[in-house]
Design a protein around this motif. Structure first.
Motif, PDB file in Angstrom:
ATOM      1  N   ASN A   1      -2.681   2.116 -10.049  1.00 32.57           N
ATOM      2  CA  ASN A   1      -2.837   3.223 -10.984  1.00 32.57           C
ATOM      3  C   ASN A   1      -1.896   2.597 -12.089  1.00 32.57           C
ATOM      4  N   PRO A   2      -2.724   2.144 -13.232  1.00 30.34           N
ATOM      5  CA  PRO A   2      -1.981   1.319 -14.371  1.00 30.34           C
ATOM      6  C   PRO A   2      -0.896   2.036 -15.308  1.00 30.34           C
ATOM      7  N   TRP A   3      -1.203   3.590 -15.269  1.00 25.97           N
ATOM      8  CA  TRP A   3      -0.309   4.405 -16.222  1.00 25.97           C
ATOM      9  C   TRP A   3       1.023   4.560 -15.356  1.00 25.97           C
ATOM     10  N   GLN A   4       1.013   4.715 -14.143  1.00 28.82           N
ATOM     11  CA  GLN A   4       2.302   5.018 -13.317  1.00 28.82           C
ATOM     12  C   GLN A   4       2.817   3.764 -12.511  1.00 28.82           C
ATOM     13  N   LYS A   5       2.007   2.680 -12.598  1.00 31.80           N
ATOM     14  CA  LYS A   5       2.439   1.491 -12.024  1.00 31.80           C
ATOM     15  C   LYS A   5       2.971   1.785 -10.489  1.00 31.80           C
ATOM     16  N   VAL A   6       1.933   2.198  -9.633  1.00 33.57           N
ATOM     17  CA  VAL A   6       1.892   2.285  -8.166  1.00 33.57           C
ATOM     18  C   VAL A   6       0.685   1.688  -7.517  1.00 33.57           C
ATOM     19  N   ILE A   7       0.728   0.963  -6.576  1.00 35.98           N
ATOM     20  CA  ILE A   7      -0.369   0.100  -5.759  1.00 35.98           C
ATOM     21  C   ILE A   7      -0.185   0.767  -4.420  1.00 35.98           C
ATOM     22  N   ALA A   8      -1.444   0.924  -3.817  1.00 31.42           N
ATOM     23  CA  ALA A   8      -1.395   1.172  -2.502  1.00 31.42           C
ATOM     24  C   ALA A   8      -2.783   0.411  -1.484  1.00 31.42           C
ATOM     25  N   LEU A   9      -2.387   0.080  -0.349  1.00 34.43           N
ATOM     26  CA  LEU A   9      -3.336  -0.608   0.434  1.00 34.43           C
ATOM     27  C   LEU A   9      -3.558  -0.262   1.720  1.00 34.43           C
ATOM     28  N   GLY A  10      -4.628  -0.036   2.162  1.00 35.14           N
ATOM     29  CA  GLY A  10      -4.412   0.270   3.754  1.00 35.14           C
ATOM     30  C   GLY A  10      -4.877  -0.883   4.570  1.00 35.14           C
ATOM     31  N   ASN A  11      -4.672  -0.811   6.133  1.00 37.18           N
ATOM     32  CA  ASN A  11      -4.918  -2.051   6.837  1.00 37.18           C
ATOM     33  C   ASN A  11      -5.953  -1.373   7.887  1.00 37.18           C
ATOM     34  N   GLN A  12      -6.126  -2.266   8.911  1.00 33.55           N
ATOM     35  CA  GLN A  12      -7.087  -2.094  10.098  1.00 33.55           C
ATOM     36  C   GLN A  12      -6.673  -1.085  11.056  1.00 33.55           C
ATOM     37  N   GLN A  13      -5.641  -0.588  10.714  1.00 35.11           N
ATOM     38  CA  GLN A  13      -5.118   0.436  11.982  1.00 35.11           C
ATOM     39  C   GLN A  13      -4.881   1.862  11.334  1.00 35.11           C
ATOM     40  N   GLY A  14      -5.290   1.943  10.179  1.00 41.48           N
ATOM     41  CA  GLY A  14      -5.112   3.192   9.497  1.00 41.48           C
ATOM     42  C   GLY A  14      -3.726   3.538   8.778  1.00 41.48           C
ATOM     43  N   LYS A  15      -3.047   2.566   8.759  1.00 42.54           N
ATOM     44  CA  LYS A  15      -1.679   2.638   7.925  1.00 42.54           C
ATOM     45  C   LYS A  15      -1.990   2.231   6.489  1.00 42.54           C
ATOM     46  N   VAL A  16      -1.261   2.975   5.512  1.00 41.26           N
ATOM     47  CA  VAL A  16      -1.209   2.835   3.977  1.00 41.26           C
ATOM     48  C   VAL A  16       0.160   2.249   3.744  1.00 41.26           C
ATOM     49  N   TYR A  17       0.047   1.247   2.811  1.00 45.53           N
ATOM     50  CA  TYR A  17       1.411   0.704   2.315  1.00 45.53           C
ATOM     51  C   TYR A  17       1.400   1.008   0.620  1.00 45.53           C
ATOM     52  N   VAL A  18       2.653   1.636   0.179  1.00 49.12           N
ATOM     53  CA  VAL A  18       2.543   2.144  -1.054  1.00 49.12           C
ATOM     54  C   VAL A  18       3.698   1.241  -1.829  1.00 49.12           C
ATOM     55  N   TRP A  19       3.312   0.622  -2.768  1.00 50.11           N
ATOM     56  CA  TRP A  19       4.495  -0.055  -3.687  1.00 50.11           C
ATOM     57  C   TRP A  19       4.638   0.837  -5.087  1.00 50.11           C
ATOM     58  N   GLU A  20       5.685   1.109  -5.444  1.00 45.45           N
ATOM     59  CA  GLU A  20       6.156   1.618  -6.815  1.00 45.45           C
ATOM     60  C   GLU A  20       6.730   0.646  -7.455  1.00 45.45           C
ATOM     61  N   MET A  21       6.221   0.203  -8.645  1.00 46.15           N
ATOM     62  CA  MET A  21       6.357  -0.921  -9.557  1.00 46.15           C
ATOM     63  C   MET A  21       7.526  -0.750 -10.488  1.00 46.15           C
ATOM     64  N   ASP A  22       8.368  -1.684 -10.741  1.00 49.94           N
ATOM     65  CA  ASP A  22       9.177  -1.671 -11.650  1.00 49.94           C
ATOM     66  C   ASP A  22       8.883  -2.622 -12.839  1.00 49.94           C
ATOM     67  N   PRO A  23       8.393  -2.104 -14.034  1.00 49.42           N
ATOM     68  CA  PRO A  23       7.904  -2.926 -15.075  1.00 49.42           C
ATOM     69  C   PRO A  23       8.654  -4.063 -15.379  1.00 49.42           C
ATOM     70  N   SER A  24       9.996  -3.837 -15.462  1.00 56.56           N
ATOM     71  CA  SER A  24      11.001  -4.531 -16.093  1.00 56.56           C
ATOM     72  C   SER A  24      11.398  -5.658 -14.841  1.00 56.56           C
ATOM     73  N   ASP A  25      11.045  -5.589 -13.630  1.00 50.45           N
ATOM     74  CA  ASP A  25      11.088  -6.334 -12.532  1.00 50.45           C
ATOM     75  C   ASP A  25      10.040  -6.454 -11.563  1.00 50.45           C
ATOM     76  N   PRO A  26       8.779  -7.126 -11.844  1.00 50.61           N
ATOM     77  CA  PRO A  26       7.713  -7.020 -10.868  1.00 50.61           C
ATOM     78  C   PRO A  26       8.099  -7.335  -9.403  1.00 50.61           C
ATOM     79  N   GLU A  27       9.008  -8.132  -8.974  1.00 47.07           N
ATOM     80  CA  GLU A  27       9.705  -8.623  -7.844  1.00 47.07           C
ATOM     81  C   GLU A  27      10.405  -7.414  -7.008  1.00 47.07           C
TER      82      GLU A  27
END
Length: 425
Positions: A351-377
C-alpha cells in the motif's frame, strides 16, 4: 449471483484470540507451481549482502475477521482492491482463480459479501491476475483479467459481461496493471517474453516492450510508477528492467491512441516496438523475480530467496535521467526477510499511501512490515497466522486506507483481516 458460490467461515477462529501469536515454524522442501505452468525452478543459494533486521512488534497490527472458500476448489492466484472508489463508498475487491473472477464487498461491520461472479466462456481458462479501472463515459467499474489462454478480458462488473477482449500475446499473461492516472491504459506482461501497452477505450495495442534486449524468459511482474511515466518489469530470466514512457515518441503514440478509430482508418494502429530498456540489472536476485512494485524512486522486488529487496537503480545520489542503459549498477537499500517461501508466483501486497507491505508463505502465514519513510531499514514486522490457514498464500491486497488486508490461497480460500484500532495508520 447466488451466495452458494462461496462457503462462509465466519464462526470464531480456532487460533489463539486473533492469531497474533508467533506460530511455531514449519519446515518444507516443497516446490509447487501454478497449475498449467512450468514447474518451479531449483532454488539458488542466495548471495551474501546487507542483512536488514526488521523491528519485531508485540502483537499483530491486524486481527482475523473471516474467510470463505470458493466452490471451484482450485488455486486462487490474484486479488485486487478497487482503490478508485471514494472514501465513503464500499470497500470492494476481486479474486482471480480457475476460470472465474469473483467480486466481494467488505462491510464495515465485518465479514464478506459476494457481489458478482464472472465465469469465462472457456472452461479451460485459468485466470492469474486482475486489475481495476472504470468506463470513462459511464463511470461503471471495469475489471481486467487474464491468465493461461493469453486473452485479456475487460469485464463490466455491473452487467457481468466482457466488453473488451484483447488478443496479442502468444502465451499466458502473468500480470496486468492499469496506468495510475490514464485509466484507459492497460499494461500486460506475458510468458511470451513481452510487455504490451493497450488502450481499452479505443481497443488498440500502443506499444510492445521486448525483443533484442528485452526479457529472455517469461515476464512475471510489471508496475507503473506513481507518475505513470516509467515501467518496471521482472521475469524468469532473473532480470529487472526499466522502460521510460516520457519520450516524445511514446507521448505521441499514447495521444494518438485516444482518438484512433479502427472503423474510420484504413490502416491498423502504428504500434511502437521498444527493443531496448532504459535500465537493466541481474544483480539483485539469482532466481525468478516474480513480484516487483515501485516505492517512490525505489523498487521493491522478490524472488524465491525468502527476502523482499528494496533497491534503487544506479547510485543513491543519481537521478533516473543520469542513468545510462549500459550501466547495470544498483544500490540495495534494505531487505525484508521471511521464512518458508521458496516457490515462485507468490506476490506481496504493498500500500503506497500507508507504506505497509505484506507477503504470505507456503504454510499460510503472513508477514506484515510497516515502513518508516525516513528509514527504510527500520520497518516494523509482525506475523499473522490462523490455525486453519495452511495453504500457500498466493497474493495479498490492502484496501486504500489499509484498514483491511485480504489474501488468497491455493486451497481456494479468501481471508479477511482488519486493522486493529489502536494500530490504525
Amino acid at each position: 449471483m447466488s451466495s452458494d458460490k462461496v462457503k462462509n467461515s465466519n464462526e470464531p477462529d480456532d487460533s489463539d484470540e486473533s492469531c497474533d501469536d508467533e506460530s511455531a515454524s514449519f519446515t518444507t522442501n516443497s516446490t509447487t507451481s501454478r497449475s498449467k505452468s512450468p514447474a518451479s525452478s531449483t532454488r539458488s543459494k542466495r548471495r551474501g549482502r546487507r542483512n536488514t533486521k526488521s523491528k519485531r512488534k508485540t502483537g499483530a497490527a491486524y486481527k482475523y475477521d473471516t474467510h470463505v472458500k470458493e466452490n471451484h476448489g482450485a488455486n486462487i492466484f490474484g486479488v485486487a482492491f478497487n482503490t478508485l472508489l471514494g472514501k465513503d463508498e464500499p470497500q470492494v475487491f476481486a479474486t482471480a482463480g480457475s476460470n472465474r473472477c469473483t467480486v466481494y464487498e467488505c462491510p464495515r461491520k465485518g465479514g464478506l459479501t459476494l457481489l458478482h461472479c464472472y465465469a469465462d466462456p472457456d472452461p479451460d481458462e485459468v485466470f492469474y491476475t486482475c486489475a481495476w479501472s472504470y468506463d470513462l463515459k459511464t463511470s461503471a467499474p471495469l475489471l481486467a483479467a487474464a491468465g493461461y489462454r493469453g486473452v485479456i478480458r475487460v469485464i463490466d462488473i455491473e452487467q457481468n459481461e466482457a466488453v473488451g477482449n484483447y488478443i496479442g500475446h502468444g502465451q499466458a499473461i502473468n500480470e496486468l496493471k492499469f496506468h495510475p492516472h490514464k485509466l484507459q491504459l492497460l499494461l500486460s506482461g506475458s510468458k511470451d517474453h513481452a510487455i504490451r501497452l493497450w488502450n481499452i477505450q479505443t481497443h488498440v495495442c500502443i506499444a510492445i516492450f521486448g525483443g533484442v534486449e528485452g526479457h529472455r524468459d517469461e515476464v512475471l511482474s510489471i508496475d507503473f510508477n506513481m507518475r505513470g511515466d516509467r515501467i518496471v518489469s521482472s521475469g524468469m530470466d532473473h532480470s529487472l528492467k526499466l522502460w521510460c514512457l516520457n519520450t516524445p515518441e511514446f507521448q505521441h503514440k499514447i495521444e494518438l491512441s485516444h482518438t484512433f478509430s479502427q472503423e474510420k482508418s484504413t490502416l491498423p494502429f502504428p504500434t511502437i516496438t521498444k527493443h531496448f530498456p532504459d535500465f537493466s540489472t541481474r544483480d539483485i536476485h539469482r532466481n525468478y523475480v516474480d513480484c516487483v512494485q515501485w516505492f517512490g524512486n525505489f523498487v521493491l522486488s522478490k524472488s524465491c530467496e525468502n527476502a523482499i529487496v528494496c533497491w534503487k537503480p544506479g547510485q543513491l545520489h543519481q537521478s533516473f535521467e543520469q542513468l545510462k542503459p549500459s550501466d547495470s549498477s544498483c544500490t540495495i537499500i534494505a531487505e525484508f526477510e521471511y521464512d518458508e517461501c521458496e516457490i515462485w508466483f507468490v506476490r506481496f501486497g504493498f500500500n503506497p499511501w500507508q507504506k505497509v507491505i505484506a507477503l504470505g508463505n507456503q504454510q499460510g502465514k503472513v508477514y506484515v512490515w510497516e515502513m518508516d519513510p525516513s528509514d527504510p531499514e527500520g520497518a516494523h514486522m509482525t506475523t499473522l497466522h490462523n490455525l486453519r490457514s495452511v495453504a500457500t498464500v498466493r497474493q495479498i491486497a490492502f484496501s486504500r486506507d489499509a484498514s483491511v488486508l485480504v489474501y488468497v490461497c491455493d486451497d481456494a480460500t479468501v481471508w479477511r483481516w482488519n486493522r486493529r484500532q489502536a494500530a490504525a495508520l
